[in-house]
Design a protein around this motif. Sequence first.
Motif, PDB file in Angstrom:
ATOM      1  N   ASP A  83       8.064  -2.318 -10.660  1.00 38.22           N
ATOM      2  CA  ASP A  83       8.031  -2.173  -9.237  1.00 38.22           C
ATOM      3  C   ASP A  83       7.137  -0.964  -8.897  1.00 38.22           C
ATOM      4  O   ASP A  83       7.555   0.071  -8.571  1.00 38.22           O
ATOM      5  N   TYR A  84       5.873  -1.068  -9.205  1.00 39.45           N
ATOM      6  CA  TYR A  84       4.814  -0.071  -8.921  1.00 39.45           C
ATOM      7  C   TYR A  84       5.246   1.260  -9.735  1.00 39.45           C
ATOM      8  O   TYR A  84       4.863   2.301  -9.500  1.00 39.45           O
ATOM      9  N   GLU A  85       5.468   1.062 -10.936  1.00 39.19           N
ATOM     10  CA  GLU A  85       5.829   2.274 -11.971  1.00 39.19           C
ATOM     11  C   GLU A  85       4.539   2.725 -12.303  1.00 39.19           C
ATOM     12  O   GLU A  85       4.426   3.743 -12.716  1.00 39.19           O
ATOM     13  N   TYR A 127      -6.498   5.720  -4.607  1.00 36.39           N
ATOM     14  CA  TYR A 127      -5.528   5.909  -3.366  1.00 36.39           C
ATOM     15  C   TYR A 127      -6.068   4.372  -2.871  1.00 36.39           C
ATOM     16  O   TYR A 127      -7.375   4.199  -2.685  1.00 36.39           O
ATOM     17  N   SER A 128      -5.340   3.727  -1.860  1.00 32.66           N
ATOM     18  CA  SER A 128      -5.791   2.423  -1.328  1.00 32.66           C
ATOM     19  C   SER A 128      -6.748   2.722  -0.343  1.00 32.66           C
ATOM     20  O   SER A 128      -7.672   1.999  -0.241  1.00 32.66           O
ATOM     21  N   TYR A 129      -6.566   3.833   0.508  1.00 29.68           N
ATOM     22  CA  TYR A 129      -7.749   3.925   1.450  1.00 29.68           C
ATOM     23  C   TYR A 129      -9.148   4.264   0.942  1.00 29.68           C
ATOM     24  O   TYR A 129     -10.084   4.018   1.497  1.00 29.68           O
ATOM     25  N   LYS A 151       0.881  -1.235   0.058  1.00 28.78           N
ATOM     26  CA  LYS A 151       0.103  -0.210   0.000  1.00 28.78           C
ATOM     27  C   LYS A 151       0.792   1.248  -0.097  1.00 28.78           C
ATOM     28  O   LYS A 151       0.459   2.227  -0.558  1.00 28.78           O
ATOM     29  N   VAL A 152       2.059   1.155   0.549  1.00 31.49           N
ATOM     30  CA  VAL A 152       2.770   2.305   0.557  1.00 31.49           C
ATOM     31  C   VAL A 152       3.392   2.733  -0.758  1.00 31.49           C
ATOM     32  O   VAL A 152       3.221   3.861  -1.027  1.00 31.49           O
ATOM     33  N   LYS A 153       3.828   1.906  -1.474  1.00 35.10           N
ATOM     34  CA  LYS A 153       4.430   1.993  -2.868  1.00 35.10           C
ATOM     35  C   LYS A 153       3.274   2.105  -3.763  1.00 35.10           C
ATOM     36  O   LYS A 153       3.192   3.004  -4.562  1.00 35.10           O
ATOM     37  N   TRP A 154       2.000   1.805  -3.408  1.00 38.36           N
ATOM     38  CA  TRP A 154       0.788   2.005  -4.195  1.00 38.36           C
ATOM     39  C   TRP A 154       0.263   3.503  -4.084  1.00 38.36           C
ATOM     40  O   TRP A 154       0.150   4.087  -5.250  1.00 38.36           O
ATOM     41  N   ASP A 155       0.362   3.881  -3.162  1.00 45.50           N
ATOM     42  CA  ASP A 155      -0.189   5.336  -2.856  1.00 45.50           C
ATOM     43  C   ASP A 155       0.848   6.222  -3.455  1.00 45.50           C
ATOM     44  O   ASP A 155       0.543   7.524  -3.468  1.00 45.50           O
ATOM     45  N   ARG A 156       2.385   5.734  -3.290  1.00 39.16           N
ATOM     46  CA  ARG A 156       3.191   6.486  -4.057  1.00 39.16           C
ATOM     47  C   ARG A 156       3.271   6.967  -5.311  1.00 39.16           C
ATOM     48  O   ARG A 156       3.272   7.763  -5.937  1.00 39.16           O
TER      49      ARG A 156
END
Length: 315
Positions: free
Chosen positions: A52-54, A34-36, A16-21
């Motif tokens: 990698d979450y590019e 956003y994940s939330y 989720k950190v990489k996702w939201d970034r």
Amino acid sequence: MFDVEIKYVHHVDIDKVKWDRCIENAINGLIYGYSYYLDIMSKDWDALVMNDYEAVMPLTWNRKWGILYLRQPVFTQQLGIFAPAFVENDMTNAFLKKTMEEFSFAEINLNYANRCSHATVMRSNNILLLDRSFNDIEDNFKTDFVKKIKSNDLIYEAGENVEEVISLFIKNYSKRIHVSTEDYQNLLSLYLLLNKKGQLLIRKVRSHDGQLLSISIFLRDSRRIYYVLSVTLPEGRTKQSNYFLLYYVIREYSNRNLIFDFEGSDIPSIQLFFKKFGGIEQPFPFVRINRLPIFLRTAKRVYDYYKFGKEKERL
């Protein structure tokens, strides 16, 4: 030829950190991605992740008749592929091809920065750039519309009660739209969370005798203000209080590096309403994928007809 690694990632394995970034850094980052937001409005969502979450694409799935399918969560206008640059056809097709390996049926909205030659239809949205003085913005409003607003002696103010807005929305509009009780409960949970995060605004218009005429919820992220939920009561329609409310929200947030997102509509009368503010068209693709067996396709059409009526069939 678009040749990169796109992985299917189950919800439990999403970083989720990489996702939201990725959403924050994407050229087309939107609050819905956003994940939330997704965790509340589509709790079982999975994802496609490039490298990698590019670049990422949420897969908001559901199950019916034993079949997994993709659907657009309610109160979630656009999803699709989020990436550091505009997503051209080859990249969109690669993501959709990967999607079709997992799902036989999908009815989803991509986002405005996703080029898609296979779009079923382009859906309407309007935005307004707020990065200039209100006088400059107002110069592009329809003249007759501005005169009507300035002739109204109404009061514009902030509100606080999220539950009140949703309750009024359900009371006044629930018969017109198909939203479940669970979806409304999820929406309330989402808006209470965003309110705590400082990403929710409530603005209302009332008469001098205290009568509520219009009330709206707006969401905010680092780029946009989203016009997401609005209620205009019968007396407010007579006084055109919703015009008044939007006029003063735009004035309040002018001269900021933000975009006002009207969350447009394909209904001509609503399109005309938004165009009075002199904004920009920013359409986005709707995609339908249907590789179901013939008997299930027929069952789906019958189900849609009786649940949603002919209007659904024309989408």
